[in-house]
Design a protein around this motif. Structure first.
Motif: not given
Length: 357
Positions: A40-42, A256-257, A305-307
């Motif tokens: 979901h975070e990704i 971008a992340t 972690a997500s980025g």
């Protein structure tokens, strides 16, 4: 038949493993770094991508493909850039779908280039030269990554810094020895004698036939030396441009992340990603590359972690996933043009036969 079905089974298993590694990437990242991340975070990171960013990545990707055509046209004189683009796309698609896909890619290369009128010997030389240049630059990338981190002052202490410089110098030295052996006759002779001396130290049952190493190097140099002497600049500049553009794609993915760690760290992450693509357990190291890149960004460079995970997946898309449909289109276009040319040739022959009759 048994070998055929074994290859099919291994290919299916390898692709399934690659998919599984990507699907369970959040769990792998948590195991390697302790950081928690969910799909979901990704997905939220992907949703934040603007069309400007996607357009920029697309332009960089296309530019990198065009840059690599200079390597291909240098290694096979007479090959046009459009043919090189088609050949590269089709070969990449095959290699990205199969474990040890390089062999299938070579077979496809022979089929396409022979269809364009090239003889076997130039195709063999092309395969050797491009393989050597890719290998040499893949060896150099870790040295560039290490040097970038050391120049940026990222070493923990002087001992680590000294070890890093020693490692980078060793890699560069090894590449320089191989390059010299390929270019200069005297260097090749010295290297051949050194290899023969090392082989004499091995147990007799493990030794190849006398002078086998020298003969192999001599055969390799005879096949490649002319192209390397005349085209080394085009080969090298094309490879440098290709890798620089791919590194720029990596930087775009990180920015971008919101996981951009800095220029030196980006080069190090890119170098690691290219090394991990050599893991043949999955096609082009798919799944393994993403896990390694995310782990380095999170564990060593402290990125979210997500980025970091999203950036790794996004970079994998631009350097692996997109090449499959792109290569399928290139292969399809080549097949259609080949069929059309065959029909045109047959149509030209038919009136001649009728006239003769």
């Amino acid at each position: 038949m048994n070998n055929k079905w074994l290859r099919v089974a291994l290919s299916a298993l390898s692709l399934a493993l690659a998919v599984a590694l990507v699907v369970y990437l959040p769990w792998i990242v948590h195991t390697l770094t302790g950081a928690k991340v969910s799909w979901h975070e990704i997905g939220r990171e992907f949703g934040r991508l603007s069309w400007h960013t996607v357009l920029l990545m697309t332009v960089l990707w296309l530019a990198s493909l065009w840059a690599y055509t200079f390597v291909m046209t240098s290694a096979l004189p007479g090959l046009s850039h459009l043919q090189a683009l088609t050949l590269n796309g089709a070969g990449s698609a095959v290699s990205n779908l199969l474990p040890f896909g390089g062999a299938a890619g070579v077979a496809l290369t022979f089929g396409m280039t022979r269809g364009w009128g090239f003889a076997n010997r130039p195709i063999v030389v092309y395969t050797l030269v491009t393989g050597i240049w890719n290998t040499l630059f893949r060896f150099l990338l870790p040295a560039v990554g290490i040097a970038g981190l050391l120049i940026a002052g990222k070493a923990a202490n002087s001992t680590v810094a000294n070890a890093g410089w020693a490692g980078a110098a060793s890699i560069v030295g090894l590449v320089a020895v191989v390059a010299a052996a390929l270019y200069w006759d005297r260097a090749a002779a010295v290297l051949s004698r050194a290899l023969d001396g090392l082989l004499r130290l091995a147990p007799r049952r493990f030794r190849p036939a006398e002078h086998a190493a020298s003969a192999a190097i001599d055969r390799l140099r005879r096949d490649t030396t002319e192209i390397i002497h005349r085209k080394w600049a085009g080969l090298s500049l094309g490879m440098i441009a290709f890798l620089a553009l791919q590194c720029a794609i990596m930087a775009c993915c990180l920015v971008a992340t919101d996981s951009y760690p800095g220029p030196a760290e980006t080069v190090a992450v890119f170098a690691l990603s290219r090394v991990l693509t050599s893991a043949v357990i999955t096609p082009s190291g798919a799944g393994i590359m993403e896990g390694g890149v995310a782990a380095l960004l999170i564990g060593a460079f402290g990125q979210p972690a997500s980025g970091a995970t999203a950036a790794a997946i996004l970079f994998g898309f631009w350097t692996y996933t997109i090449e499959i449909p792109w290569g399928a289109l290139a292969l399809g276009a080549w097949s259609l043009l080949r069929r059309r040319d065959s029909r045109s040739m047959e149509d030209r022959r038919t009136p001649a036969r009728a006239q003769t009759t």
